[in-house]
Design an enzyme around this catalytic site. Structure first.
Site, PDB file in Angstrom:
ATOM      1  N   PHE A 179       1.891  -3.509   3.785  1.00  0.00           N
ATOM      2  CA  PHE A 179       2.517  -4.564   4.586  1.00  0.00           C
ATOM      3  C   PHE A 179       3.997  -4.784   3.956  1.00  0.00           C
ATOM      4  O   PHE A 179       4.312  -4.587   3.082  1.00  0.00           O
ATOM      5  CB  PHE A 179       1.521  -5.627   3.774  1.00  0.00           C
TER       6      PHE A 179
ATOM      7  N   HIS B 266      -9.610   1.934   0.082  1.00  0.00           N
ATOM      8  CA  HIS B 266      -8.189   1.733   0.153  1.00  0.00           C
ATOM      9  C   HIS B 266      -7.957   1.244  -1.405  1.00  0.00           C
ATOM     10  O   HIS B 266      -8.264  -0.016  -1.771  1.00  0.00           O
ATOM     11  CB  HIS B 266      -7.957   0.799   1.138  1.00  0.00           C
TER      12      HIS B 266
ATOM     13  N   CYS C 285       0.933  -1.407  -0.040  1.00  0.00           N
ATOM     14  CA  CYS C 285       0.025  -0.025   0.078  1.00  0.00           C
ATOM     15  C   CYS C 285       0.821   1.384  -0.012  1.00  0.00           C
ATOM     16  O   CYS C 285       0.227   2.473   0.027  1.00  0.00           O
ATOM     17  CB  CYS C 285      -0.866  -0.056   1.261  1.00  0.00           C
TER      18      CYS C 285
ATOM     19  N   GLU D 248      -1.115   5.831  13.838  1.00  0.00           N
ATOM     20  CA  GLU D 248      -0.554   6.804  12.883  1.00  0.00           C
ATOM     21  C   GLU D 248      -0.927   8.219  13.528  1.00  0.00           C
ATOM     22  O   GLU D 248      -0.003   9.035  13.550  1.00  0.00           O
ATOM     23  CB  GLU D 248      -1.240   6.795  11.478  1.00  0.00           C
TER      24      GLU D 248
ATOM     25  N   LYS E 100      -9.528   8.112   2.085  1.00  0.00           N
ATOM     26  CA  LYS E 100      -9.988   6.719   1.953  1.00  0.00           C
ATOM     27  C   LYS E 100     -11.486   6.515   2.593  1.00  0.00           C
ATOM     28  O   LYS E 100     -12.269   5.580   2.138  1.00  0.00           O
ATOM     29  CB  LYS E 100      -9.136   5.578   2.708  1.00  0.00           C
TER      30      LYS E 100
ATOM     31  N   HIS F 277      -2.649   8.067   6.049  1.00  0.00           N
ATOM     32  CA  HIS F 277      -2.780   6.795   5.608  1.00  0.00           C
ATOM     33  C   HIS F 277      -4.167   6.271   6.167  1.00  0.00           C
ATOM     34  O   HIS F 277      -5.130   5.566   5.253  1.00  0.00           O
ATOM     35  CB  HIS F 277      -1.713   5.878   5.993  1.00  0.00           C
TER      36      HIS F 277
END
Length: 406
Positions: free
Chosen positions: A394, A335, A163, A312, A330, A301
């Site tokens: 990831f 996403h 991502c 975050e 998002k 994010h």
């Protein structure tokens, strides 16, 4: 250090088939999430996703469509728009292709092609498998096709960082220009994997929202009721250009890409380590020669997961401060995985250019630990001299991009 500016933008997303329609929908706070109508979705625990607002077939020739994976189709669409928006299509014959580069990534690549051709192999045998299978499924396919589309010869690169891919591609483009290898780089990311297997895999991890009866309310970053992200598809592209090169040809400039920070967690394959994001944000500030006080907005994010969202927030407070205005687009796009960073960078650039921050929708009951200001529910008009865009992936990939007014 060489100054790098943004001269072109391109996108196709669940909110619109180009940048203008996507941006308008963001400012209006519209959701691009809906119920999946495909038959295969009926068996899944998650039956919602953020699908493209405009099908690629409306912009790609029919014969060519059959030779391109969906991810490659949307990469070309976004890159074409960005290249034209930068005024380069009109002067294409005068563009030095040996000084034109591409950095374009996909987090997963041609999964839809891979799965479809495997079905054909099982049902009809190897002779029925398409000869275009390998170029359609290879992860560098989107970058390669964009490079061919534009005739780029300074280098074509294809980061694959889950991502964080879209933002990492833009950071690589920045480095290409700073190192003197290119004057212009078309950079971005894409993803198109709305298919039973990826959805089932993410659902098995309990990473996806299961609000099947309320798709438009499913993506809800920082809300107490968040229960996972919503998978989306889309692509975003930006044209990065050496500032003096852009000035010499009289190009319009959206913003300046002042700094980039890239780190890795070295921690876990899926669980984030907030320290990695903090270091990425600090490196972006250092690269730009700015301090946290200079940053007024962060496009976070913030995927709408129980753990990631608040980690975050704590990282932003540590690296930047508690004065910033947050948003998570998002909440509207879902996403976009490998395409997320590029589309969110476009939103960040336009926030700076227009002094308006798009809203975070569905934030109805904020997490008790959310102690930073969020553009909640409706857009926020405010001066944005500098803004940060975060992408984490990831594998522990972290990328922060710092944009400033030109």
């Amino acid at each position: 250090m060489t100054e790098v500016v943004i001269t072109g933008l391109g996108a196709t997303t669940p909110l619109g088939g180009d940048v203008a329609s996507t941006w308008a929908a963001m400012l209006d706070g519209r959701s691009g999430v809906g119920v999946l109508a495909q038959d295969w979705a009926e068996q899944l625990p998650v039956r919602i996703a953020a699908q493209l607002a405009v099908d690629p077939s409306e912009k790609i020739e029919r014969v060519r469509m059959r030779r391109l994976d969906r991810s490659e189709q949307i990469a070309i669409i976004a890159a074409r728009e960005a290249y034209a928006d930068a005024g380069l299509e009109a002067i294409d014959e005068d563009v030095d292709k040996y000084r034109l580069g591409v950095c374009f990534g996909s987090g997963i690549g041609g999964a839809i092609t891979l799965l479809a051709q495997d079905d054909i192999l099982e049902a009809s045998g190897p002779r029925r498998v398409s000869p275009h299978t390998v170029p359609m499924l290879m992860p560098n396919g989107p970058a390669a096709w964009v490079g061919l589309e534009l005739g780029a010869k300074a280098g074509v690169h294809a980061p694959t960082s889950a991502c964080a891919t879209g933002n990492e591609a833009i950071a690589w483009g920045l480095d290409m220009i700073r190192s003197g290898r290119a004057d212009i780089v078309v950079a971005g990311g894409c993803e198109a994997v709305i298919h039973a297997l990826p959805l089932a895999g993410f659902a098995s991890m309990r990473a996806l929202s299961t609000r099947n009866d309320e798709p438009e309310r499913a993506s809800r970053p920082w809300d107490k009721g968040r229960d996972g992200f919503v998978m989306g598809e889309g692509a975003g592209a930006v044209v990065l250009e050496r500032a003096d090169h852009a000035a010499a040809r009289g190009a319009k400039v959206y913003a300046r890409l002042a700094g980039a920070g890239l780190t890795s967690d070295g921690f876990d394959i899926v669980q984030p380590d907030p320290e990695g994001g903090i270091r990425a944000m600090r490196f972006a500030l250092e690269d730009a020669g700015l301090t946290g006080a200079d940053v007024k907005h962060v496009n976070a994010h913030a995927t709408s997961t129980p753990v990631g969202d608040m980690g975050e927030v704590r990282g932003i407070k540590t690296a930047i401060g508690d004065h910033v205005l947050l948003t998570s687009t998002k909440s509207m796009t879902g996403h976009l995985l490998g395409g997320a960073g590029a589309v969110e960078s476009i939103a960040t650039i336009l926030a700076i250019k227009n002094d308006v921050v798009p809203p975070t929708i569905n934030l109805e009951d904020p997490d008790d630990a959310l102690d930073l200001e969020v553009a909640r529910g409706t857009k926020r008009e405010t001066v944005v001299p500098a803004a940060l865009n975060n992408s984490f992936g990831f594998g522990g990939h972290n990328v922060s991009l710092l944009f400033v007014k030109a």
